[in-house]
Design an enzyme around this catalytic site. Structure first.
Site, PDB file in Angstrom:
ATOM      1  N   GLN A 211      63.576  25.776 -23.625  1.00 13.60           N
ATOM      2  CA  GLN A 211      62.878  25.216 -24.780  1.00 13.60           C
ATOM      3  C   GLN A 211      62.938  23.694 -24.702  1.00 13.60           C
ATOM      4  O   GLN A 211      64.024  23.099 -24.720  1.00 13.60           O
ATOM      5  CB  GLN A 211      63.498  25.667 -26.104  1.00 13.60           C
ATOM      6  CG  GLN A 211      62.656  25.202 -27.287  1.00 13.60           C
ATOM      7  CD  GLN A 211      63.325  25.408 -28.627  1.00 13.60           C
ATOM      8  OE1 GLN A 211      64.117  24.585 -29.072  1.00 13.60           O
ATOM      9  NE2 GLN A 211      63.000  26.516 -29.292  1.00 13.60           N
TER      10      GLN A 211
ATOM     11  N   ALA B  28      58.750  23.170 -34.076  1.00 15.41           N
ATOM     12  CA  ALA B  28      59.297  23.738 -35.308  1.00 15.41           C
ATOM     13  C   ALA B  28      60.469  22.904 -35.814  1.00 15.41           C
ATOM     14  O   ALA B  28      60.936  21.972 -35.154  1.00 15.41           O
ATOM     15  CB  ALA B  28      59.746  25.184 -35.068  1.00 15.41           C
ATOM     16  N   HIS B  29      60.909  23.234 -37.020  1.00 18.08           N
ATOM     17  CA  HIS B  29      62.203  22.835 -37.578  1.00 18.08           C
ATOM     18  C   HIS B  29      62.397  21.336 -37.751  1.00 18.08           C
ATOM     19  O   HIS B  29      63.534  20.857 -37.779  1.00 18.08           O
ATOM     20  CB  HIS B  29      63.332  23.430 -36.751  1.00 18.08           C
ATOM     21  CG  HIS B  29      63.277  24.927 -36.668  1.00 18.08           C
ATOM     22  ND1 HIS B  29      63.966  25.656 -35.733  1.00 18.08           N
ATOM     23  CD2 HIS B  29      62.579  25.829 -37.408  1.00 18.08           C
ATOM     24  CE1 HIS B  29      63.716  26.946 -35.893  1.00 18.08           C
ATOM     25  NE2 HIS B  29      62.861  27.078 -36.904  1.00 18.08           N
TER      26      HIS B  29
ATOM     27  N   TYR C 221      61.736  18.800 -35.790  1.00 23.02           N
ATOM     28  CA  TYR C 221      61.821  17.933 -34.626  1.00 23.02           C
ATOM     29  C   TYR C 221      60.485  17.220 -34.426  1.00 23.02           C
ATOM     30  O   TYR C 221      59.558  17.387 -35.215  1.00 23.02           O
ATOM     31  CB  TYR C 221      62.262  18.740 -33.405  1.00 23.02           C
ATOM     32  CG  TYR C 221      63.618  19.380 -33.596  1.00 23.02           C
ATOM     33  CD1 TYR C 221      64.768  18.597 -33.716  1.00 23.02           C
ATOM     34  CD2 TYR C 221      63.758  20.759 -33.694  1.00 23.02           C
ATOM     35  CE1 TYR C 221      66.016  19.175 -33.915  1.00 23.02           C
ATOM     36  CE2 TYR C 221      65.001  21.356 -33.900  1.00 23.02           C
ATOM     37  CZ  TYR C 221      66.123  20.550 -34.014  1.00 23.02           C
ATOM     38  OH  TYR C 221      67.359  21.118 -34.227  1.00 23.02           O
TER      39      TYR C 221
END
Length: 388
Positions: A99, A165-166, A168
Site C-alpha cells: 500500500q 483514504a483516512h 492521508y
C-alpha cells in the site's frame, strides 16, 4: 464456499477472496526497511491462508511518513529488503501487495518533517499547522508514487494499492475540508488521485494489478460526502483501476473506520500534556457513535456496488463465517478484507476453509490500535483471560 474459490485480479491469480487489509505494523527501520519481525508477521499470514496480503501503509517519500518506524519504498535500497519479504510470502502460497501513501497533514511530529496539505490546515495528528503544497511539489509527489510503484514491482510485489483514504494526502485532496485550492487541484478534487493512478499505471504497465483504498465518506461536517466518494470510485473504475477497497473516516474520526471500543487512556497518554484533555474529551464523545456492528461498511458498499465497473473489496468488522460467506456469495463484494481478526488469529482463513463455524475471537477492544499509535509492534494486546 465462493470465498475460497480462485479469484483473477488482472494478471494475478489468487487462491481465495480473503484479503488482509492494510494495517500499520510499527515494524520498520528508521529508513523504512522491513524488519525480520515484519517478515515473520507476513509469513504467519501467508501460512494462515490469506489469499492477498496488503502491507501496512508504506511511504513514497521520506517526508511523507505518518510515523517514525513506518515502512517505505522511497529509495533503491528498499528493493532487496522487500524482495526477501515477498519471496517468503510466495513460498507459503500467498500473494502480497504494497500500500503506497503519502501522509500529508497526518505526518506525526516525531517524523522530523513538517506536515503538508492541499490547503493550510491544522493537523491534529501532529499538533501543528500543515502548510499548503506548491504546484511543483504536487507534481513531485505524483512522480514519487510512480517511482515507488516501480520499486514495488522490482521487489516482487504482486500488486500495489494506492491509499486514497483516512485523511492521508490523496484523501486530503478529495475532501473539501482540506482542499480549498482555486487551481486545477482544487477545482477538480479528483485530479490528484487520477494523476497518481495514471503515473503509477504508466510505470507498472497494463497487466499489473493496481488497486485503491478509497474513502466513501469522512464522517465529519464539511468533509467528503458519500456522493463525492462514489464519484471518485466511478472515475477510478473508468480509468481502469483493478479493484477498490471501500473505507471511511479521517484522523479526527478514525474510529468510524474501525468501530468497537476506544481505549482512551492509552491513546492520550502518548500525546503532549496540553493536548490530552481535549483529545480525551473528543474520544469519549466519539464512543457512542462508534459501537461495533459487524460489516459496518456493507451499507456504503451496497450504494456503490450496482453501477461500479470494477471489482469491489469490502472491509469493516467482518468476523462471522456466515457473514463473510454471504458477502461474497450474494455479490455484495468480490472479496472481503480483514484486519483485526488476523492480528489475533493469523490462521483464521485456513480454519474457515476447514469448516470453522465460530466467529473470530477478536472483540474489537482496539488496544492493538493504541499499541501501534505508541510505536509498539502490531499484535493483540488484549489480556488472554479476556479472550476466553
Amino acid at each position: 464456499m465462493k470465498v475460497f474459490s480462485p479469484w483473477q485480479l488482472a494478471q494475478l491469480s489468487l487462491p481465495n477472496r480473503i484479503v488482509r487489509s492494510s494495517t500499520y505494523e510499527a515494524m520498520a527501520t528508521p529508513d523504512g526497511l522491513p524488519t525480520s519481525e515484519l517478515e515473520g508477521l507476513y509469513s504467519r499470514l501467508a501460512r494462515g491462508g490469506t489469499g492477498l496480503i496488503i502491507t501496512g501503509i508504506t511511504s513514497v517519500d521520506a517526508t511523507g511518513c505518518c510515523q517514525p518506524v513506518q515502512t517505505g519504498l522511497y529509495h533503491e535500497g528498499a528493493v532487496p529488503a522487500w524482495r526477501r519479504v515477498t519471496d517468503t510470502v510466495h513460498r507459503h502460497g500467498a500473494a502480497i501487495a504494497v500500500q503506497l501513501a503519502h501522509a500529508g497533514r497526518q505526518t506525526a511530529a516525531g517524523c522530523g518533517h513538517p506536515p503538508v496539505s492541499p490547503s493550510r490546515f491544522f493537523s491534529t495528528a501532529s499538533g501543528r499547522w500543515a502548510r499548503a503544497l506548491r504546484p511543483d511539489e504536487i507534481e513531485y509527489i505524483v512522480e514519487a508514487f510512480a517511482r515507488s510503484a516501480a520499486r514495488a514491482q522490482a521487489a516482487g510485489f504482486d500488486a500495489v494499492q494506492i491509499n486514497a483514504a483516512h485523511g492521508y494526502l490523496i484523501s486530503g485532496f478529495l475532501t473539501p475540508l482540506t482542499n480549498r485550492r482555486s487551481d486545477r487541484w482544487g477545482k477538480d478534487r479528483c485530479a490528484f488521485l487520477e494523476e497518481v493512478y495514471r503515473a503509477v499505471r504508466g510505470k507498472v504497465g497494463p497487466g499489473y494489478p493496481v488497486l485503491a483504498k478509497l474513502n466513501l465518506m469522512d464522517f465529519v461536517p464539511g468533509g467528503l460526502s458519500l456522493q463525492a466518494g462514489m464519484e471518485a470510485a466511478h472515475r477510478l473504475a473508468a480509468l481502469g483501476i483493478d479493484a477498490i477497497e471501500v473505507s471511511g473516516g479521517i484522523h479526527e474520526t478514525i474510529f468510524f473506520s474501525s468501530r468497537g471500543d476506544i481505549p482512551v487512556g492509552p491513546l492520550v497518554s502518548r500525546l503532549p500534556a496540553w493536548q490530552r484533555p481535549a483529545a480525551a474529551l473528543g474520544l469519549w464523545a466519539m464512543k457512542p457513535l462508534c459501537r461495533f456492528r459487524e460489516g459496518f461498511f456493507l451499507p456504503l458498499a451496497a450504494r456503490l456496488r450496482p453501477a461500479l465497473k470494477c471489482p469491489l473489496i469490502v472491509v469493516g468488522g467482518l468476523r462471522s463465517p456466515g457473514v463473510i460467506r454471504d458477502t461474497v456469495e450474494s455479490g455484495a463484494a468480490d472479496a472481503v478484507a480483514l484486519s483485526r481478526p488476523l492480528i489475533s488469529e493469523p490462521s483464521f482463513p485456513r480454519q474457515l476453509a476447514a469448516g470453522r463455524q465460530e466467529p473470530a475471537r477478536c472483540r474489537y477492544c482496539n488496544r492493538c490500535i493504541a499499541g501501534v499509535a505508541g510505536q509498539l509492534p502490531l499484535r493483540c494486546y488484549r489480556p488472554a483471560k479476556e479472550n476466553i
